[in-house]
Design an enzyme around this catalytic site. Sequence first.
Site, short mmCIF file in Angstrom:
data_model
loop_
_atom_site.label_atom_id
_atom_site.label_comp_id
_atom_site.label_asym_id
_atom_site.label_seq_id
_atom_site.Cartn_x
_atom_site.Cartn_y
_atom_site.Cartn_z
N GLY A 8 -31.59 11.61 -26.00
CA GLY A 8 -30.31 11.59 -25.31
C GLY A 8 -29.59 12.91 -25.50
O GLY A 8 -28.35 12.98 -25.55
N LYS A 12 -23.21 13.14 -23.63
CA LYS A 12 -22.03 13.65 -24.34
C LYS A 12 -22.22 13.58 -25.85
O LYS A 12 -21.92 14.53 -26.57
CB LYS A 12 -20.79 12.84 -23.92
CG LYS A 12 -20.37 13.09 -22.48
CD LYS A 12 -19.14 12.28 -22.10
CE LYS A 12 -18.74 12.54 -20.66
NZ LYS A 12 -17.54 11.74 -20.26
N ALA A 111 -24.21 -0.76 -35.42
CA ALA A 111 -23.50 -0.85 -34.15
C ALA A 111 -22.53 0.30 -33.95
O ALA A 111 -22.15 0.60 -32.82
CB ALA A 111 -22.74 -2.18 -34.08
N MET A 113 -21.52 4.31 -35.74
CA MET A 113 -21.84 5.33 -36.73
C MET A 113 -20.64 5.80 -37.53
O MET A 113 -20.77 6.64 -38.42
CB MET A 113 -22.49 6.54 -36.04
CG MET A 113 -23.95 6.33 -35.71
SD MET A 113 -24.95 6.19 -37.21
CE MET A 113 -26.46 5.49 -36.55
N HIS A 143 -12.43 1.27 -24.65
CA HIS A 143 -13.33 2.42 -24.49
C HIS A 143 -13.09 3.09 -23.13
O HIS A 143 -12.42 2.54 -22.26
CB HIS A 143 -14.80 1.99 -24.60
CG HIS A 143 -15.24 1.70 -26.00
ND1 HIS A 143 -15.09 0.46 -26.58
CD2 HIS A 143 -15.79 2.49 -26.96
CE1 HIS A 143 -15.55 0.49 -27.82
NE2 HIS A 143 -15.98 1.71 -28.08
N HIS A 144 -13.70 4.25 -22.97
CA HIS A 144 -13.59 5.04 -21.74
C HIS A 144 -14.19 4.29 -20.55
O HIS A 144 -14.94 3.32 -20.71
CB HIS A 144 -14.28 6.38 -21.92
CG HIS A 144 -15.70 6.25 -22.41
ND1 HIS A 144 -16.77 6.05 -21.57
CD2 HIS A 144 -16.22 6.26 -23.67
CE1 HIS A 144 -17.89 5.96 -22.27
NE2 HIS A 144 -17.58 6.08 -23.56
N LYS A 147 -18.21 3.52 -20.09
CA LYS A 147 -18.99 2.63 -20.94
C LYS A 147 -19.40 1.40 -20.16
O LYS A 147 -18.56 0.76 -19.52
CB LYS A 147 -18.18 2.23 -22.19
CG LYS A 147 -18.98 1.42 -23.21
CD LYS A 147 -18.18 1.21 -24.49
CE LYS A 147 -18.95 0.39 -25.51
NZ LYS A 147 -20.21 1.03 -25.94
N GLY A 153 -20.79 -3.19 -28.83
CA GLY A 153 -21.62 -3.64 -29.93
C GLY A 153 -20.85 -3.68 -31.23
O GLY A 153 -21.09 -4.53 -32.10
N THR A 154 -19.88 -2.76 -31.36
CA THR A 154 -19.05 -2.74 -32.56
C THR A 154 -18.18 -3.98 -32.66
O THR A 154 -18.03 -4.58 -33.73
CB THR A 154 -18.17 -1.48 -32.58
OG1 THR A 154 -19.01 -0.32 -32.56
CG2 THR A 154 -17.28 -1.44 -33.80
#
Length: 249
Positions: A8, A12, A111, A113, A143-144, A147, A153-154
Amino acid sequence: MIKILIVGAGGKMGQVLAAAVENTDGMQVACGVDIFANAEDNKFPVYKNIEECEQTPDVIIDFSRPEALENSLRYAADKCVPIVIATTGLSEQQEILISETAKTIPVFYTANMSLGVSLQMELAKKAAQFLGDTYDIEIVEKHHNQKVDSPSGTALAIANKINEAFEDKKEYVYGRHSNNDRRSREIGLHAVRGGTIVGEHTVIFAGTDEVIEIKHSAQSRQVFAFGALKAAGFIVMQPAGLYNMSSML
């Protein structure tokens, strides 16, 4: 020197991660993989397919899409290379595949980092243990607008962590549109998508005449890159197995 393969690399997060590696002693980007990336735009080789990689990495960091995960895991297992999985929105079958792969190589999967989110999860579980069923629990994540998975997932990981305090007896309710039932023993999860919000998670404990909130807000993607590099430095020293933030901390 830890040589990193970024899956990836053109995204971004891949670009933020590559920049972070440049400022981290003892690490370098060996190569990247991204079906849409232009190799000329990067300071390291970028391949369309992970099988084409000519370099030999010490660790793989996957910040790509769920559909690329199977190839990343297969390559990691074939080459006996540890892998850090930072991809979200994975299916139950993909999580089973992660567990199976971890039987042969070191796999780090979480989920989120962010080190701060890991702390938030622990605090939320502790609050649930302390407050018990006397408080209603809601999780709101933002989120933006790019997504695609919802809820994040978090948010699900936070809910699962809280549910440990209730022996996994709480049910999850995703939004309440067209739901006319009264609230019961549940954890509510709600998703907001808009603008350029990097990531925000709020756990709400609503009781009688008082509300307690545990909130984490990511101001930039740097926090995720920092966590991923910490995970990479950790996982290269481990035997085969499945690891997460709690393992590292």
